[in-house]
Every structure is written in structure tokens, then in C-alpha cells.
Design an enzyme around this catalytic site. Structure first.
Site, PDB file in Angstrom:
ATOM      1  N   GLU A  81     -13.257 -51.870  46.511  1.00  0.00           N
ATOM      2  CA  GLU A  81     -12.757 -52.244  45.182  1.00  0.00           C
ATOM      3  C   GLU A  81     -11.278 -52.614  45.190  1.00  0.00           C
ATOM      4  OE1 GLU A  81     -14.104 -48.870  42.907  1.00  0.00           O
ATOM      5  OE2 GLU A  81     -15.892 -49.960  42.281  1.00  0.00           O
ATOM      6  N   LYS A 105     -10.031 -50.127  50.251  1.00  0.00           N
ATOM      7  CA  LYS A 105     -10.196 -48.823  49.604  1.00  0.00           C
ATOM      8  C   LYS A 105     -11.229 -47.993  50.345  1.00  0.00           C
ATOM      9  CE  LYS A 105     -11.387 -46.822  45.083  1.00  0.00           C
ATOM     10  NZ  LYS A 105     -12.130 -47.080  43.836  1.00  0.00           N
ATOM     11  N   GLN A 106     -12.330 -48.650  50.724  1.00  0.00           N
ATOM     12  CA  GLN A 106     -13.453 -47.919  51.298  1.00  0.00           C
ATOM     13  C   GLN A 106     -14.247 -48.864  52.182  1.00  0.00           C
ATOM     14  OE1 GLN A 106     -14.697 -48.169  46.995  1.00  0.00           O
ATOM     15  NE2 GLN A 106     -16.564 -47.407  47.924  1.00  0.00           N
ATOM     16  N   TRP A 152     -24.049 -47.367  42.546  1.00  0.00           N
ATOM     17  CA  TRP A 152     -24.779 -47.765  43.747  1.00  0.00           C
ATOM     18  C   TRP A 152     -24.882 -46.650  44.770  1.00  0.00           C
ATOM     19  CZ3 TRP A 152     -22.337 -49.156  48.711  1.00  0.00           C
ATOM     20  CH2 TRP A 152     -20.998 -48.757  48.771  1.00  0.00           C
ATOM     21  N   ASP A 153     -23.987 -45.666  44.707  1.00  0.00           N
ATOM     22  CA  ASP A 153     -23.973 -44.665  45.775  1.00  0.00           C
ATOM     23  C   ASP A 153     -25.190 -43.762  45.729  1.00  0.00           C
ATOM     24  OD1 ASP A 153     -21.953 -44.579  43.637  1.00  0.00           O
ATOM     25  OD2 ASP A 153     -21.805 -42.456  44.081  1.00  0.00           O
TER      26      ASP A 153
END
Lengths: 753, 753
Positions: free
Chosen positions: B449, B553-554, B322-323
Site C-alpha cells: 500500500e 510497506k509489505q 484479503w488477508d
């Protein structure tokens, strides 16, 4: 020892298993993660000793050829023997009568024996008998993974073979797990005429060959004694000697002695375990079949595992799961309590691994494996493995049940307190107090594997609550053990506190308990658009779809209502039962019995009977088309659970047994026996009354439909009528209980053609 | 083409990659499930054409031996060349000066060229040059799975080799995926003295050998032209001809021609893309390095994938995620919009697979793969793969961004509407209306995640909402395409309805948005007891532990605030930012840029600068110790995003660009350029004011800090001061942004010893 024919072929799947003799195999992952086990354990097919081949004149005995005039096999549940009788006419002409009786001894753990008899019918025949030990026998296709197949197709490495006139011995070891095993056989033969005998052995075969002639009216009898032994520690010579000694013991008893011992052992078992069901001969047969197999799986396991399929096949790789403690141990606890203790002692023996596993996972206490043979985690899918932490509470509950049923304080001190304390510690560390002070357990999977990794699964939270309370109570009565385990009063208080503050979600809008936080907000499963051939759903829909919707593989909230009944009002039980009944698809063979138990408690007695029938006939009718892989031991145990906990209403309540018996109109009489704290209690239920009889042992306090009684000799009480307020619920389309199977299913008839 | 030395050794990892040339490999599972992909795709190292070995008298040039008097390598971002100069004294005595310049052409897609120059320093030398093509070159250790290693160690099967005085050609094919590829080379040499030339080819090697002698003051120049081609359809002869033709084209231009073309191409790029950062030379260099690599990855991908690591290494198997759409396409969209369109056309080309995948998963519309090269799902762990459905909204958002930036209605009709409609259909089918009529999306995984398979992930729900609305709006303006896609007015209305009723959880007690239902009820992660060496956490803690606790995580909720800013009040943004800042560990390199953007928006400008620095230097300083596997393309793009969306405040708002520029005191000036609807806009920001300049193209409406303007030539506006009400938040212990790295890290110094 699977019931393969003496001559070996044809077979569905040959199989001979020794408890805990397994091989290692790699567990691969497309994307691995921390804590994933890298190696699994697989039960292996060991040296086959059942084989007795026969050559009649020039023709091998094979039921696929020639003419089979009669053929019958009888598993005698009282005698503990499998008897086969047949009359076979060889393609070459002569007919013979054969009878074989096989016995896997319950009294001499290492011993199996076969009594094999032959007589010619109308002409003299030449007979050659080959009695064998066969290691690494070829198996049907084992799946596509080349690495696994390589390991399991030929799991044994030969260490020694010996053949002399006294015995034939083969010693092997497994390649990866390094277990050594020995098999030995000897023979006694009676035959009227001249005979020659030859013995030979190679790496993977031992063969005893007997040749003779028989005239009509003459008869040959061969008794084959077999002994097995295995060890991860003892040497090859030690194992060799062990099986030779076991053989000597068997020979001393002789065939008749072994048969008599077996019968005496089983008489005593049935005296304390038999269940009588008048009005349903199919269920009557099934529950005895079930109890016999539970006995076989558990009686001589002796601190080894009771796998999900006992030792009846390679299904689930021979692993044990939570269902051993939850479903198989109840009948064992109340009929052969020592065997239940041994099963729990096996769990206790794996405590070091469970402590290590918890530490590795960053948890306190013990984290028992989801599936295992030796105690190591073998689960390759963590959302339905590691996350199913409820297994720890299930083990604790089995300990509590055993202690309640026996008052065995030695067990409590040596085994029980350790298991309860370390599992309580797990829960205390796994859960947490939220902003409102409630205790929550997040990110776990309950019994329903169609909903995974959720918060506050009601079953898990209630079972953890029981676990925490039981541990706190037991350490109070065993201060020395509490010291040994370094349980401070503060720690025990923290367990009680967590239990008292346990968060149990409730959906006020619907008046039901959601199975877990948010469950009742999920989309309903579209049962109308789910064709019958799409069951079991997990083979036709992805996990994410099953997980996010309201569809239940197996009783979960309903099981909580059985095992933690005090947490629910009668009205809640009824509403919850009906709510979940409409979405429970029973893609697990574990489910029907729990639905039977709760249908009975709520008052849907006919429905309970249908679920009882389903769980009872799971294997006798091969309802899931996989009995070939082994029996569904927990489903078999379910026949007992459905009858005794369902129609008998057996529960533990405040340190005594509680009964709320009532039977459906379709049954005439239910009678069951329980061993409890040194007493043997017989309960007889008809539609009008229940009779409690103290067969032996000291008086016991009991409840009958909430009434407080002391059972001294016989107590007769009327049965109150109970009617549910809601109409009998429907199941998802096409998923109604398989109910009364009045005729043999089509495919059986097809097979027998 | 990785920057390996001409002579091949020493190397970290040799690597030459062609976009979408991959091999298949099996994806194994310990316990498989429905919908798990069985085969994955892996980018392979193709024929290496960089190698030019040199023998100086008897001694091979090798920087590990002899004496290296100077050695410098320069990647020239304006010229698009990698130049190396060195002076080397052979162990045998003689010294030489070498210069090589390498160019991977941006204008001639198949072409790479090297200009290689040599001169002796103080004595005459004999020189032998071997210029090579090498297939199946040995690679360092590739991991333990024997099946994968077997496939990837020697992925190419030789089909043809040719060597003559004009050219050397090798043609190969991949074994499993059946792709054919050809590599060809030719040489031009200038040398004053006598020379011999020899050519040869075998299956896996083509070699051009040149021997000559040079005196001091004399100079040799070798130009090596290389052409590559591949196809899954075209024949071996067609590919052979294709590379030969490409070589002829390169030779026609000559080295100087190729260099000039490259420079002209890049001049035009920089004119519309350059970002100037006064006050931070490190970030200045990094953002240009980033833009250069984004250009390399995207400019000539031409309807092929832009992988997470571009074509710089084998990390993540060469997959895209997706990035690409979320982080890499923004800078590309506003600097080389055609390249962004091509990247989305690649997604469109995989639509048939995404439709098929959705159907297989029981869903409507399209389900794009979580990771892929060719369009098939390659993710082996569904909770962080299939369940991460947000990728579909991310693609839709990139379509919307591109359409907004270009007004390209041909693209909208041919590609955009299909992507928007099929993703909208996915959301409509994946979510459901609850008892209260709200629209819920259950059982999905958001960007974070460390929290998986949850209900109502705010990011997913808001992005789905945008997706549903954008689709409903686009079909309104393209009725013919709506008909083609069979979108009824009712269907479009159902999208708007789902969007309007989208359930967005909010925690009133804390005044923050939970990342998903129940998130803020989870246990906090114990950061105090998490040692620094336990990051990234996923390598040291099991998923179940990460999932159930409050640890991020992010950026997830924080990314929702960037991309769906209208859904949050300014106060909520500040409170949410601070709440999540305290638990975001940035174990993903994607996170820092989003934290920079939102820190800037909320007003923590210094913190934004620190995150900007971290994302910018991810690879230049190898912050995650894995740049060896390839560049973090999205993190590099993050330098642009942090500067332009962060300090520039770029957002899309009501069909025009919106800016809320403000820069920290640590910067003097920020200047960036954007291509937007045929215009080129330059924005210059100082601490006091912003200057907007229309460099070319039609006037554009813009917002400056909420003010409505039409940009005709130049607009100068003051910058309002903004101060957050909450103190600057802390990060988890030890996880503060890596910030200003004023000195070279220790390990670099160690390496250079």
C-alpha cells in the site's frame, strides 16, 4: 455583486462577495491520511446592499405579479454600469416607470452606488421605498452536510448597528475565520412633493424608508451610496470609521462624479485592451464581456486572490486554482500589467504558507496550494490536489511572462526571484535522476484530471524545465538576491542540469508523445458505448476507470505544446494534436481555449474558430449549466487567448513577442492591442496580411511568422499559408466543439415563456 | 469475548462481539467521487455478560485496592478455558481466595459459561455477588468524529427485559442496521449457608444478586450460563425463545458437561493441527496460541465473516480484508477444512453484492469489497480500496486451495465455480490487450500500500493469471455449471488467452522484476534520513511521497514469488528477494510471514527464523502497540505459514502437495500435521531428514524437494543442502526483523511496576 433585481426577488441566487472574506469549514475524511487539510475556506455571501424594495400604493413591486409591460437590463461595458428599465402595472391598477443604474466603482474600491428613478404613468401613486442592508440573508439549499450548512447559512455574527439621518452602518464578524466587516449606506433623494424618511437598524438589517406621492409627470430620484470594508486585524471602531469615510468620499463625488470616473477608467482600459472581431458578432460581444469581467476580478484585487469564478458566485467555494495564473493572467498581463503584478504579489504573500506546506510534505522549496483563498491548502482529494504540483510551474511561468512583458526589475527583485527560486527548489527535490542519469518526476498529476498520480507527465516535466531554467537565469542577473536566498552556484547548476536531463517520454510506435509514462499503453475509452448523458464522465464513472484508460478531461499534452512549443517539432505538434483530439472530452471548461490555440497553430482554422466560440460563450449561453454558481473566468479569458494566442499566434520567444497570425475564412478581421514594455502595440489581421502598429512607447523587436522585425511605427506583412498534412481530426462521439450557436438554445426560450 | 476481569474493572477495553452484529455509520468525504461508499459498517460492543461483581463485607473486590497476594490467569489451549485464581486481602481486613473459569463453547455456538468459586481465608465474611448483563456499557474515548461517536457510544435500543428466578433476558436492536439481539443468563449456586437471591432487569441491565456468609473452610460455587442470539429477520419473541432454549441446553449439560465437550472438540482439533517446534519454546507457544485463535475465529463462523481481528476487538471496524483468504485460510484449510469451506461460503453469500458492485463500477463479473462485514464495500479511500482488485484473485486462490485440499466437488459445483467464473470475468474485463497483443492490467493497487494505482502490478497480474486459468479449467470439468453460468467455450478461451499473454514486466538492467511498470525507475526512499520514530511511514509522510518512491510497506513482489512460484526462476527469486528486502519496511503486520517463507525458500534460514519470530509474537509481545484493538489474526496465522510453507516448504504443485523442508540450525525439530483429501499427514523435519507419516486415510502423492513419492505409511528422505549465492541481505536501517526476543521488552516491565 451578482445582478439580482433591486427588489431582491425573484432570484436565482443572491450574492454579494468581498475578496477574501471567507469562513472556515471542516474537511471530513472517511479514511484520513498524513497531509490532508482538516479545514477548508469558503467564500461567504456578505451583507447585501443591493436591495431597494418598493410599495406602489398597497402593492409590493414584484415582476411575478401584475403586468410587466417592458423590462430590460443592460450591462454597459464602456460605462461600467448595470441599468434596468421597466414599466410595471400593479395588480391594483396604477402603472409606474422605473429605472435603476448600479455601479460597483473601479476607482473607489469600497464604493457601490445605485441611482433609482420612479415616475407614475397615468395616475397619482403613493410610493414607499425601503432601501436596505441585509446580513445573513436566507440562501437556497446548500447541500446535505449538516455541519457545512450550519456554518454557511448564517455566517455572520453581529457586532454593531447604527442608524441615523446621515447613514446606516452594520458591523459583523465571521464566526470561525474571525474576519470583521462593515457595510454602510447613505441616501440622496430628490422628489417634488412631501416626503417622510425613517431609518432603523438591528443586528442583521438596516433600513431606510422613504414615503411620498407622485403625480404623472413628476419624478423621484434616489441615490444610494454603499461602502464596504473588512479586516482580520482592525478593530470594530476602525472599520466603522473606514466605511463612514468612504461614504463621505463617494458623496463628495456624487452620482455623476462616480459615473464619470468609472467611464474614464474604462476608456483607458479599452484603449489598451480592446479586441475587435469582424465577422462574428457573437464572439465580438463575448470577448468584450470577458475582458470586462477579467478587469472586474483583477483590477482592484490588489494583492488579494483572483478566484476561479472571480467574485461572481460561490462555485468552487470561491477558491483560486492554477487557471488564474495560466489562463486569466495572460490577458491581464498584456492589458493591465499592474493588476497582473498584484495577482502575483498575492501569491508571493502566501509564500510563507507554501514553504511551510512543502516542509510538511517533506519537500524543498515552496508547494503552493491547489485551491485556496488565503493561501492554505483547501483540497480534500490529494490525487487531484497535492499531486497537481504543476501549479508551482504555472505560477513561475506567470512570473516569467510578467517580467518578459514589463521588464519590471523591482518586481523581479522583490517578488519574482523568490517565486522562481522556491518553485525551482521544489522541482529539484521532487524529481530524481534515474539509473541512466535522466531527471524524472514521478507520482504527479498533470492538468488532465482523468489521469492522476503518474510518472513523467510531459506537461509537468516541460513546465518544470522552464521553471528551473528561468530561476537559474534570473539568479545570475540578481546576485544580491541570490545571496539573500542562499542560492549557491552549485544549486543553480543543479537546476540547469535537471532541466537539461529532463525525461520526456515519446512513443516511437505511434510517433506521438504519451501524456505520461505508459499512457499510450492504456486501454482506449469506449466512446461508442458512452451515452451523451454520461458526461461529465466523473459523475458517472469511478476514478480508477478514468485514470487507467486513454481518455482526457482537458488539454494536457496539447497545453504543453502551447506553453512549451519549442519542445516539439511541427510534425509532432500535428500528430500529437490529432491523437489527443480523438480522446479529449472537454469535461473541463478550461480545455476549449487550448484546443483552439493549438488547432490554429497546426492549421485547423475552422476547428479553432469552433473552440473559440465554445470558450467565449461558456457563460453567455450557460453551456455547462452551472453559470448560476459563478462565471468561468478562465474560460472567458480563453476568448482572448484563443483569439490572440490562437489566431494571433502570440508567443514569448527569446525575450520578445512572436506572432504567427492567421484567421479562418469565417472571420473578416481581427484586431487586438497589447501593452508590452511601456509600448502599446496594435495588431490587425486579415486573411492576407497583418499590420503591426506602435500606438505609443519605444520601438519593440517582434517576430512575424519567424521573421525578425523592429516595430517603429507601422509594419505590414503578408501571411503565409499553412496547411496541415493530416485530415481535420474528429472528437469523441458527441463531443465535438459546440461551435457556432446561431440560435438561442431551446431552454432559453423555455425560460422566457 | 475479551479477557476482561470478572468484576469489570480495571479494563483496557471491555468488549463482547457477535459475528456480523454491526452498526452503520456515514462515510464522509471532503470531495466525494463516483462509486465512493456513503455508509460503513462497524462492529459494535454488544451486551456484556462477563460481569460478576463481588462485595466482601463492605468492600467491592477491586485489584487496584487492598492487597493482591496472588493473581494468575491461564488460557488453556487444550481445555479451551480461561482460568483466573487470586488471593485478595480487602482494605477492611478479610482475605478471600477466588477462582473463576470462563468458557466460550465451541460445541454450543450460543453458549458462554463461567464457574465462579470463593472461599474466605481466615475469617468469616459476608459476600454479595452481582452477576450482570450490561448493554451500552460506557467505552473509552472513541475518536473525534461526533457523528461516529454518537452512534457507537450507545448502539443498542432496548426492546425487552425480563427477570425471573429462572432467567434474565435482555433484547435489543441496533439503531441503523436494524439487527435484533438477545442475551440471557441463568445461575446455579452451591453454598453451605443461608442465602438470598434477587433478580431484576431494566432496559440496559439485568442483575442477579446473591448474598450469603462463608466461614473459613467453606466454599461457594456459582455457575453462570449465558446464551446469545441475533437476527436481522427473526422477531423479538423468536429471539427471546431462542436464547432461553439455548440456556436450557447448556443447563442440561451442566458446567462439567460443557467443559468435557470443549476438551473433546479441541482434542480432535489438535490431533490434526498441532505444530511442534523443538528448540524455540517461544515460537512453540506462539504457534499454538495462533492456531487456537484461528480456530476460535473460524470454526463456528458458519457462513459469516472472519474479520481481520477475529472477534477480539474493534480494530479496523471489525472488517475483513484479503488477508482472511490469503493468510488465515491456509492453516484452516489444512486443519479444519469445513471451516475454510464455510468462510468461502460466506464470500459466496455476498456474491450478489459483488456482482452489483462490479456493474456499478462499469466492470464485468464480481468485484468483492476491500473491507466489509456484510458484503458491502466499506472502504473510504479508493486507491487502497476499490483499486486493490487483487482481493478477487485472492478469493479465487483460496477456492482453488480448498478444492485442491479436499476434492470437494459438491462445493465446486455449488460455490467454487461461481466464485472462479465471476472473478475471472472481472479480470478479463479489467485488463486489455495492448498494441503488441499482451494482456495488461492498469490502474490497480497490489498488496504493497505504499505504491498505489499502478500498471501491471506483478502480484496482481500473476494472481489474475492463476484465477483465469483455474476458472477455465474448472468449467471444463463442470459443463452443466458452465451452462448455468452462461460460460461459452469462447469465453473460457478468452480467459486462457488473457492468462497466456499476461504482461509481466522485468527490468533487464537490474535483473529483477519491478513490482509494477516503472517501479525500479522510482527514486529510492532515503532510509538513512528516516528516523525510527517515523514508522509507520504512512503516519509521517504523505501518500504521494510514499507512492512515487521505492519503498515497500509489505511483501508484494515477494508474495507473488510465494504464491506464484512457478513464474520465477530460482535465480530470479534470490535476486528479487534481496532487492526488495532492502526496501521493505514491514509497516504492515502481514509482511513478516511472507518474508519468512521466501527467505526460507531462497536459503536464508536464520533470517526466516527471525521473521517467523516476529510474526509469531506480534500480539503476545504487542509489537505494533495496538493489540488492544484486537489480535492480528493474519499475523498469527503467519506463525503457521512461516513454519509450514517456510521451513516445511509446503506448496500446491500440479494437484498434489509439495514439500521442500529445511530448518535452521537454531531449531532441533519441526513437526506439523495436515489434513488433505481425507488423509491426515504428519511431517517431521530435522536438519538431516524429513519423515512423512500417513496417520490416517488413503495414500497421497507428494513431492519431497522435487522428488515424486506416494505416501502410504512412512517415508523418510534426506534433506539436500541449499546455499544462496548472494550474501544475506540487509533491511532498511532500523527495520531488521524483531527476531529472537529473549527478554521481556522494557515497556512490559514498566507496566508491571
Amino acid at each position: 455583486m451578482r445582478g439580482n433585481l433591486d427588489e431582491g426577488e425573484p432570484h436565482g441566487l443572491p450574492g454579494t462577495y468581498l475578496n477574501s472574506v471567507y469562513e472556515l469549514r471542516p474537511l471530513p475524511y472517511a479514511e484520513a491520511g498524513y497531509g490532508y487539510p482538516e479545514t477548508g475556506e469558503t467564500l461567504i455571501n456578505i451583507t447585501n446592499s443591493k436591495i431597494i424594495r418598493l410599495l406602489v400604493d398597497d402593492e409590493p413591486l414584484d415582476v411575478r405579479f401584475g403586468r410587466l409591460d417592458s423590462h430590460e437590463r443592460v450591462l454597459d461595458l464602456r460605462a461600467g454600469t448595470l441599468t434596468r428599465t421597466m414599466t410595471w402595472c400593479s395588480p391594483a391598477g396604477p402603472s409606474i416607470r422605473m429605472a435603476s443604474t448600479r455601479l460597483v466603482s473601479l476607482t473607489q474600491r469600497s464604493i457601490m452606488a445605485i441611482c433609482y428613478q420612479l415616475e407614475p404613468i397615468d395616475s397619482e401613486v403613493q410610493l414607499v421605498i425601503q432601501s436596505e442592508l441585509v446580513a445573513n440573508e436566507p440562501l437556497p439549499f446548500l447541500g446535505t452536510d449538516p455541519r457545512t450548512a450550519a456554518i454557511l447559512e448564517s455566517p455572520l455574527r453581529a457586532l454593531e448597528n447604527l442608524a441615523n439621518s446621515d447613514r446606516i452602518v452594520l458591523v459583523h464578524e465571521t464566526k470561525g475565520s474571525g474576519l470583521r466587516l462593515a457595510a454602510a449606506m447613505s441616501h440622496e433623494v430628490e422628489t417634488p412633493g412631501k416626503k417622510t424618511v425613517d431609518v432603523e437598524a438591528q443586528d442583521d438589517i438596516g433600513r431606510y424608508t422613504l414615503a411620498t406621492r407622485l403625480k404623472p409627470g413628476e419624478r423621484l430620484q434616489l441615490v444610494k451610496y454603499v461602502a464596504y470594508g473588512w479586516s482580520s486585524h482592525r478593530s470594530r471602531p476602525a472599520l466603522h470609521d473606514q466605511v463612514a469615510a468612504a461614504l463621505a468620499g463617494a458623496e463628495l463625488n456624487g452620482w455623476d462624479g462616480l459615473v464619470a470616473e468609472q467611464r474614464a477608467y474604462l476608456d483607458e482600459f479599452w484603449r489598451g485592451a480592446d479586441v475587435e472581431v469582424d465577422g462574428d458578432p457573437e464572439v465580438q460581444q463575448a470577448v468584450r464581456f470577458a475582458l470586462f469581467h477579467i478587469l472586474q476580478a483583477g483590477a482592484r484585487a490588489e494583492r488579494r486572490v483572483i478566484p476561479a469564478k472571480g467574485l461572481t458566485g460561490p462555485g468552487y467555494d470561491g477558491h483560486t486554482f492554477w487557471d488564474s495564473e495560466t489562463f486569466v493572467l495572460p490577458p491581464l498581463t498584456y492589458s493591465v500589467p499592474d493588476a497582473a503584478a498584484d495577482a502575483l504579489r498575492w501569491r508571493y504573500s502566501t509564500l510563507p504558507q507554501a514553504l511551510e506546506r512543502a516542509k510538511y510534505l517533506g519537500l524543498k522549496g515552496a508547494a503552493f496550494p491547489w485551491r485556496t483563498i488565503s493561501g492554505g491548502e483547501c483540497s480534500g482529494y490529494w490525487p487531484a490536489g497535492t499531486a497537481a504540483f504543476h501549479i508551482n510551474a504555472d505560477i513561475a511561468d506567470a512570473v516569467h511572462r510578467y517580467l518578459d512583458a514589463t521588464g519590471d526589475m523591482e518586481f523581479a527583485r522583490e517578488v519574482g526571484v523568490d517565486l522562481l527560486v522556491h518553485t525551482a527548489r521544489l522541482w529539484r527535490g521532487l524529481g530524481h535522476h534515474d539509473l541512466d542519469g535522466m531527471f524524472r518526476i514521478h507520482g504527479v498529476t498533470g492538468p488532465d484530471e482523468y489521469t492522476a498520480v503518474v510518472d513523467n507527465n510531459v506537461y509537468t516535466n516541460l513546465m518544470a524545465q522552464k521553471n528551473l531554467r528561468a530561476a537559474a537565469q534570473l539568479v545570475l542577473s540578481l546576485p544580491d538576491e541570490a545571496d539573500r536566498l542562499e542560492v549557491s552556484p552549485e544549486e543553480a547548476a543543479s537546476w540547469r542540469d535537471a532541466a537539461d536531463k529532463m525525461h520526456i517520454p515519446f512513443d516511437e510506435r505511434l510517433g506521438v508523445h504519451p501524456q505520461n509514462d505508459g499512457f499510450t499503453d492504456g486501454a482506449p475509452w469506449d466512446f461508442r458505448r458512452t451515452p451523451g448523458e454520461h458526461y461529465p464522465l466523473l459523475l458517472h464513472y469511478p476514478y480508477f476507470d478514468l485514470y487507467r484508460k486513454q481518455v482526457v478531461k482537458q488539454a494536457d499534452l496539447v497545453l504543453a505544446m502551447h506553453l512549451c512549443g519549442e519542445a516539439f517539432t511541427a510534425e509532432e505538434k500535428e500528430r500529437n494534436f490529432c491523437y489527443y483530439e480523438a480522446m479529449t472530452v472537454r469535461d473541463s471548461s478550461l480545455s476549449a481555449q487550448t484546443q483552439a490555440v493549438m488547432a490554429a497553430e497546426v492549421g485547423y482554422l475552422d476547428l479553432a474558430h469552433e473552440y473559440l466560440t465554445e470558450t467565449s460563450l461558456m457563460d453567455l449561453r450557460d453551456l455547462e449549466h452551472n453559470t448560476r454558481d459563478g462565471l468561468h473566468l478562465a474560460s472567458l479569458a480563453g476568448a482572448w487567448n484563443a483569439l490572440v494566442a490562437g489566431f494571433g499566434g502570440l508567443r514569448r520567444r527569446g525575450g520578445r513577442l512572436s506572432f504567427t497570425p492567421q484567421i479562418p475564412e469565417t472571420l473578416v478581421r481581427l484586431e487586438f492591442r497589447l501593452r508590452y514594455r511601456g509600448s502599446l502595440i496594435k495588431v490587425t489581421v486579415t486573411s492576407q496580411e497583418a499590420v503591426y502598429e506602435l500606438v505609443e512607447g519605444p520601438p519593440q523587436k517582434i517576430f512575424h511568422h519567424g521573421e525578425d522585425h523592429v516595430l517603429r511605427d507601422t509594419l505590414t506583412r503578408p501571411i503565409p499559408k499553412r496547411t496541415p498534412t493530416l485530415p481535420r481530426p474528429d472528437q469523441p462521439a458527441g463531443r465535438n466543439p459546440l461551435g457556432r450557436l446561431l440560435q438561442v438554445p431551446e431552454r432559453y426560450r423555455t425560460q422566457s415563456r
